[in-house]
Every structure is written in structure tokens, then in C-alpha cells.
Design a protein around this motif. Structure first.
Motif, short mmCIF file in Angstrom:
data_model
loop_
_atom_site.label_atom_id
_atom_site.label_comp_id
_atom_site.label_asym_id
_atom_site.label_seq_id
_atom_site.Cartn_x
_atom_site.Cartn_y
_atom_site.Cartn_z
N SER A 1 0.82 -1.21 0.00
CA SER A 1 0.00 0.00 0.00
C SER A 1 0.85 1.26 0.00
CB SER A 1 -0.94 -0.01 1.21
OG SER A 1 -0.19 -0.16 2.39
N SER A 2 2.02 1.20 0.61
CA SER A 2 2.87 2.40 0.66
C SER A 2 3.46 2.72 -0.70
CB SER A 2 4.01 2.20 1.67
OG SER A 2 4.82 1.12 1.29
N ASP B 1 1.21 12.89 -6.69
CA ASP B 1 0.72 14.08 -6.01
C ASP B 1 -0.72 14.37 -6.43
OD1 ASP B 1 3.13 14.47 -4.76
OD2 ASP B 1 3.94 15.66 -6.44
N ILE B 2 -1.55 14.74 -5.45
CA ILE B 2 -2.94 15.08 -5.75
C ILE B 2 -2.99 16.53 -6.23
CG2 ILE B 2 -5.27 15.21 -4.83
CD1 ILE B 2 -4.06 12.40 -4.94
N ASP C 1 -14.12 10.14 2.81
CA ASP C 1 -13.80 11.26 1.90
C ASP C 1 -12.37 11.17 1.38
OD1 ASP C 1 -16.33 12.26 2.27
OD2 ASP C 1 -15.74 13.58 3.94
N LEU C 2 -11.46 10.64 2.22
CA LEU C 2 -10.07 10.53 1.79
C LEU C 2 -9.90 9.48 0.71
CD1 LEU C 2 -8.35 10.74 5.30
CD2 LEU C 2 -8.70 12.57 3.65
N LEU C 3 -10.72 8.44 0.74
CA LEU C 3 -10.66 7.40 -0.30
C LEU C 3 -11.02 7.98 -1.66
CD1 LEU C 3 -12.24 4.25 1.39
CD2 LEU C 3 -9.96 4.41 0.42
N THR D 1 -2.93 7.68 -0.29
CA THR D 1 -2.38 6.39 0.11
C THR D 1 -2.84 6.06 1.53
OG1 THR D 1 -0.40 7.36 1.06
CG2 THR D 1 -0.32 6.78 -1.28
N GLU D 2 -2.67 4.80 1.91
CA GLU D 2 -3.06 4.38 3.25
C GLU D 2 -2.24 5.13 4.31
OE1 GLU D 2 -3.74 0.27 5.81
OE2 GLU D 2 -2.81 0.22 3.83
N ARG D 3 -0.95 5.33 4.03
CA ARG D 3 -0.11 6.08 4.97
C ARG D 3 -0.61 7.53 5.11
NH1 ARG D 3 4.90 3.48 5.95
NH2 ARG D 3 5.94 5.44 6.43
#
Length: 585
Positions: A331-332, A338-339, A366-368, A373-375
């Protein structure tokens, strides 16, 4: 995935300009370091101790190697002379010289086969054949005078041996030269020589290269736009792997092969001053971990031996242990872009459910949608929850994350220690500490609450982390008292606790114990109070006790094996001890 540990020094450098290289010794745990033009030393990697060495009045011009076929060390002197010597040789100046009429570039080992002598004109020959025919050896130029050999290696395909050169001309363009090696003589079959030009249509140039001779022999090239490409020596085809992150490609980059689909790269840090070591996964095309360095060295020599990265630094030879793990979280590595815009992706309607296939909490929903990333999500979600003080919600949310940043992990450790409140317990008193951890002096209701709080601390010990990234956060954010409490609690879990955990969790506890020793090593040495001494002595007793039990089990294994296999036990009556008495007549 790759995991980098702590960096330490193997030996100081006499002069960086005269350093010639490192090669593998007869034993895997030893390396041969050609420190300068007159000095060769052998070091044991496990404790960084010099175990032998040689000096010479003649100048060495390439790294000394160990030839397994002759069981001797081989060195090139004054560019045209070969000397071979044994381990017990004490004076290289008295050893027989084999002088050639052609300049020698270097000698490379080939496992259990005879080593190859590589000449500056591009020709090669096996060591025994070249020594016997040194006065009449071929002087035909294979490499043009405008070209220089950048890298060279031998590889095998089926039953045939090949040699591969990477050359560079005065226009800074590269070529790959491959040719079959004849078995007996070790020279090149010129009729099968192949030359490939290294180029790209874009206006870019090569900043680093590596010939990899593993199961799939190939040549890697890193370009000035950070793209990594590979030339397959078997298929004769090119492929672009991806972009190498974190490392600056405005200057040269050193590359070496780690194993298990990983390259290691050393170059200038793109984010700040200094240098950086990057482990790069060639299958996924992503950087799996990095290690920042203070000083950058141009064209530094880089090697990987026996689970260790060996690096030529500015004034020393450094070592960085690493582990390649197959079951670490991916996942990392995903979503590391970059968003740019805070918008949701448009989901195509293919008559499939668009809801996530896992349970999502309100905090991460909302973050999904943004694509963090999971971190990244963990960094934004956990700190606000800790401030609210609802430990049950913290634990529930925490269990939803598999990849937790090291900074958040230390934050959670401090939070968990504060929850169990060990202020009033004397960790140097073994009986009181065991009672505290078992919650024996509390009522049933309070005992249940305390055990729930201890569960958070127990859970944190099984979180996957990077040693190199975690140690700085431990030193800066974890107090010495909390570190001593963790050491005592780990000892309790290993010996006195009735909690059930598997071998993997037990291994994690040992990792944490080692990590806490590394992170607070200087404070342990400088602190004179009795509390620190007692905790360290108790930890040593626990480790010694566990080792003794392993020794007992090991000694009982042969007997258990005989019993389980149904073998008849031997009768030792005839082999009982006896005495001899001398009688004077």
C-alpha cells in the motif's frame, strides 16, 4: 519489498582517488578491499574487523580478486603485470611476476571457473591460458581508441558463456558489446560478436548503468530524465521500467543489484542537500525505500554482498544491511502521485457495484475518494482521534490500517503508554511490575478496562515498520522512561505473560527489543541511574534464559528423533566408565 537498516563504517579510506574496489573473498562473510595502489586488506563483514592484509611496492591498477579454481588471490600491477598469491603470503614484492605485452584492464572472477583477464584493447582470456601465453598474446584492437570500457561482466545462457561490455566514446554515447566465450581458452569467438547502440529519441543522456548477470541477464540504464530502461541480453530487446523517484539525475548515479527484483541506487538527493540511497523494485516500477546520506560522491563504487550494501563514501567505506521481504505491504507503494485537484474519479457504469468491497469508516470515506495512500490517510485520521481521547475508537480505527507511518507509530506508542499509566509502578521490582501488567490488584470492572488498554500496546508491536525510518522518531519523540517501560513490558510478554501469540509475533518482540537498544544506545551508556541498569540487566537475563532453553531443546532433539522414528535405544552398559589400578608386585 526492501528494508534498509542502520548505516555503519567498514573501514576508512586512504585516498578516494586511489581506491580500486571491493570483491568477494573465498568465504561469503569476508570481502577483499583494495584500499589504494599499494594496500589490500581483508575484512569480516559481521564485525568489521580486518583479518589480514598485504602491501606492495608495485602499484595495483585494479581490484584484487579471489580465484576459486586456483584458490589464490589475483592482482594487476602497473597495468601489465599479474601476480597470484596464497593466504599465508606476507611479501607481495617477492612473488613471481607475469608480465604482458598488452595492458590489462582488470581481472573478473567467474564462480568456480577460472577467472578472466580483460585487456584494455577489449580482448579477454582465461587466467591459466593467458599466463602461459602472455608473451605471444593477441594485440588486435577490439575497442576503438576513442572508446573506454565503462562496465564488464560475464553471464551464462544454457551451457554457453558470454561476456558483455558497456563502452562509452568521446561523444558520451554508449554501446553494448556481447560475445561468446570459448570454453577452454576463455577468449572471444569474434564471429559471434554483437554490438548494440544505446540511444533514445529524446534529448537525454545516460547517468548510470549496470550489467546484471542473474537468472535473466540484462543491462540497466538510468537516463537524465529519471527513466530506467533495460536491455534484455537473451531476447535482444529494450523495455522501459519506470521513473526512479527521490534521486537527482543531474549528476552520475551508481547502481547495483540487490536481488529479488530490486536495484539499489546511490546519487544526489533531489529533495535536499546531500545524497540518498534508493531501493527500486523493477517489477512494480516504484521505489520501495530510501536512506538519506550527508555526503554525495561522484561515481562512487557500489556493491551488494551477503545482505549488505557496500558503498564508497567520501572518506570511508560504508555498510548498510538490508532485507528483501516478499510479504510486506504494497500500500505504501501505490498512489504515490501528487494530488493536483481535489476531485473524485468518474466511475464507469459496467453493471458492477461501485461501493467498496471493505468496511470503510466515516473518517476515511472522503479521503478514499481523493485517492490518498493508506499512509497518507493514517497521518490525517489518527492524530485528531488521539486528541479526543476515545481509546476504543482509536483501536477500532487503527485495526483498519495495515501500513502505518513510523511517525504515527511512535505517537501511538506514547498514547498507549499514557493510557496504561505506569507512573506509579516500579519497573525495577519484578513482582510489582508483573502484577501491574496482569492487573491483579484491580476490581473486575477496572481490570477489564485496563486489559483493553493494554491490547492497544500489544497490537502496536505487530505493526510492520522500517528500522531506518523509525529510529529517528524514537530518539526524538519517545522519552527514556517510556523506552525502559517498553523494554520491561516486552520482557514480561516473553516470559511472564499468559497471553497466547504466534512465532511471528514473538519475532516482532525481539525486533522491538533490538530497535530500542539501537535507538537509545548512547543514553543507556551515559545514564548512571540504577533504573536503567536494572532494566538492561533484567532484559539480558531474559535473553540468556531463552537461549539456554533453546540449547536444551537442541540437545534433546536427537533423542526425540530416535523415539519418533521407532529406533531401538542403545544399551550403554558396556561403555560405562572404568578405572585402572596399578598394583605393585
Amino acid at each position: 519489498m526492501a528494508k534498509l537498516h542502520n548505516y555503519y563504517v567498514l573501514c576508512p579510506l586512504i585516498d578516494q582517488n586511489s581506491f580500486l574496489g571491493v570483491s568477494q573473498d573465498r568465504d561469503d562473510e569476508n570481502v577483499i578491499v583494495t584500499l589504494g595502489r599499494n594496500v589490500v586488506n581483508k575484512f569480516r563483514l559481521s564485525d568489521q574487523k580486518q583479518i589480514s592484509g598485504w602491501t606492495s611496492k608495485d602499484h595495483l591498477t585494479s581490484a584484487v580478486i579471489f580465484d576459486k579454481e586456483q584458490e589464490a588471490y589475483v592482482g594487476v600491477f602497473n597495468r601489465n603485470t599479474i601476480k597470484t598469491w596464497k593466504e599465508d603470503s606476507d611479501n607481495l614484492d617477492k612473488i613471481k611476476k607475469y608480465k604482458f605485452s598488452v595492458n590489462i584492464f582488470k581481472v573478473i572472477s567467474r564462480g568456480n571457473q577460472s577467472s578472466l583477464i580483460i585487456f584494455e584493447n577489449g580482448n579477454c582470456a582465461s587466467l591459466p591460458y593467458a599466463l602461459d601465453n602472455r608473451k605471444s598474446y593477441e594485440n588486435k584492437q577490439l575497442i576503438k581508441e576513442s572508446e573506454t570500457i565503462v562496465d564488464i561482466a560475464c553471464y551464462s545462457i544454457a551451457t554457453n558463456d558470454y561476456i558483455c561490455y558497456v563502452t562509452k566514446n568521446n561523444k558520451n554515447t554508449y554501446d553494448i558489446i556481447t560475445c561468446t566465450i570459448r570454453e577452454e581458452l576463455g577468449d572471444m569467438d569474434k564471429s559471434k560478436l554483437n554490438k548494440t547502440k544505446v540511444s533514445r529519441p529524446e534529448d537525454v543522456y545516460v547517468v548510470g548503468e549496470l550489467i546484471s548477470t542473474g537468472d535473466k541477464p540484462c543491462v540497466y540504464f538510468l537516463w537524465s530524465d529519471a527513466k530506467l530502461t533495460v536491455y534484455d541480453l537473451m531476447k535482444k530487446s529494450w523495455k522501459t521500467i519506470g521513473i526512479v523517484p527521490w534521486i537527482s539525475t543531474s549528476s552520475s548515479v551508481s547502481i547495483s543489484w540487490m536481488g529479488q527484483d530490486h536495484l539499489i541506487l546511490f546519487g544526489s538527493n533531489s529533495d535536499q542537500d546531500g545524497a540518498i540511497i534508493v531501493a527500486y523494485n523493477i517489477i512494480l516500477g516504484v521505489g520501495s525505500c530510501r536512506y538519506p546520506m550527508k555526503m554525495y560522491s561522484e561515481n562512487a563504487k557500489l556493491y551488494c554482498f551477503n545482505g549488505l550494501i557496500i558503498l564508497e563514501a567520501s572518506n570511508h567505506i560504508g555498510m548498510l544491511p538490508y532485507v528483501l521481504e516478499t510479504n510486506r505491504n504494497l500500500s505504501s507503494l501505490l498512489g504515490s502521485h501528487d494530488i493536483v485537484d481535489d476531485t473524485c474519479a468518474e466511475i464507469a457504469d459496467w453493471d458492477t457495484p461501485v461501493e467498496p468491497i471493505f468496511n470503510e469508516t466515516e473518517e476515511i470515506r472522503d479521503l478514499l475518494k481523493v485517492g490518498l495512500t493508506e499512509r497518507g490517510m493514517c497521518t490525517q485520521v489518527i492524530p485528531p482521534l488521539l486528541e479526543k481521547g476515545n481509546y476504543q475508537k482509536v483501536f477500532k480505527t487503527l485495526q483498519g490500517f495495515k501500513d502505518i507511518p513510523e511517525s504515527i507509530l511512535v505517537l501511538l506508542l506514547n498514547y498507549a503508554i499514557k493510557l496504561v499509566n505506569p507512573v506509579n509502578v516500579d519497573i525495577t521490582n519484578h513482582e510489582d511490575f508483573v502484577k501491574f501488567c496482569d492487573c491483579d490488584d484491580e476490581s473486575d470492572e477496572v481490570k477489564k478496562v485496563l486489559k483493553d488498554k493494554f491490547k492497544i500496546l500489544d497490537y502496536l508491536f505487530q505493526v510492520t515498520f522500517s528500522d531506518a525510518m523509525l529510529i529517528p522518531y524514537l530518539r526524538n519523540d519517545l522519552s527514556l522512561d517510556n523506552a525502559l517501560f517498553l523494554m520491561s513490558y516486552i520482557s514480561y510478554l516473553l516470559v511472564d505473560s499468559d497471553k497466547n501469540f504466534n512465532a511471528s509475533y514473538e519475532s516482532k518482540l525481539f525486533d522491538w527489543c533490538i530497535l530500542l537498544m539501537d535507538a537509545f544506545y548512547q543514553q543507556y551508556l551515559l545514564t548512571k541511574d540504577d533504573k536503567t541498569t536494572i532494566v538492561l540487566n533484567n532484559t539480558q537475563k531474559v535473553v540468556t534464559s531463552l537461549i539456554d532453553k533453546l540449547i536444551q531443546v537442541n540437545s534433546a532433539l536427537p533423542l526425540l528423533h530416535k523415539i519418533s522414528s521407532g529406533k531401538q535405544m542403545e544399551n550403554n552398559d558396556e561403555s560405562l566408565s572404568y578405572a585402572i589400578e596399578l598394583i605393585e608386585i
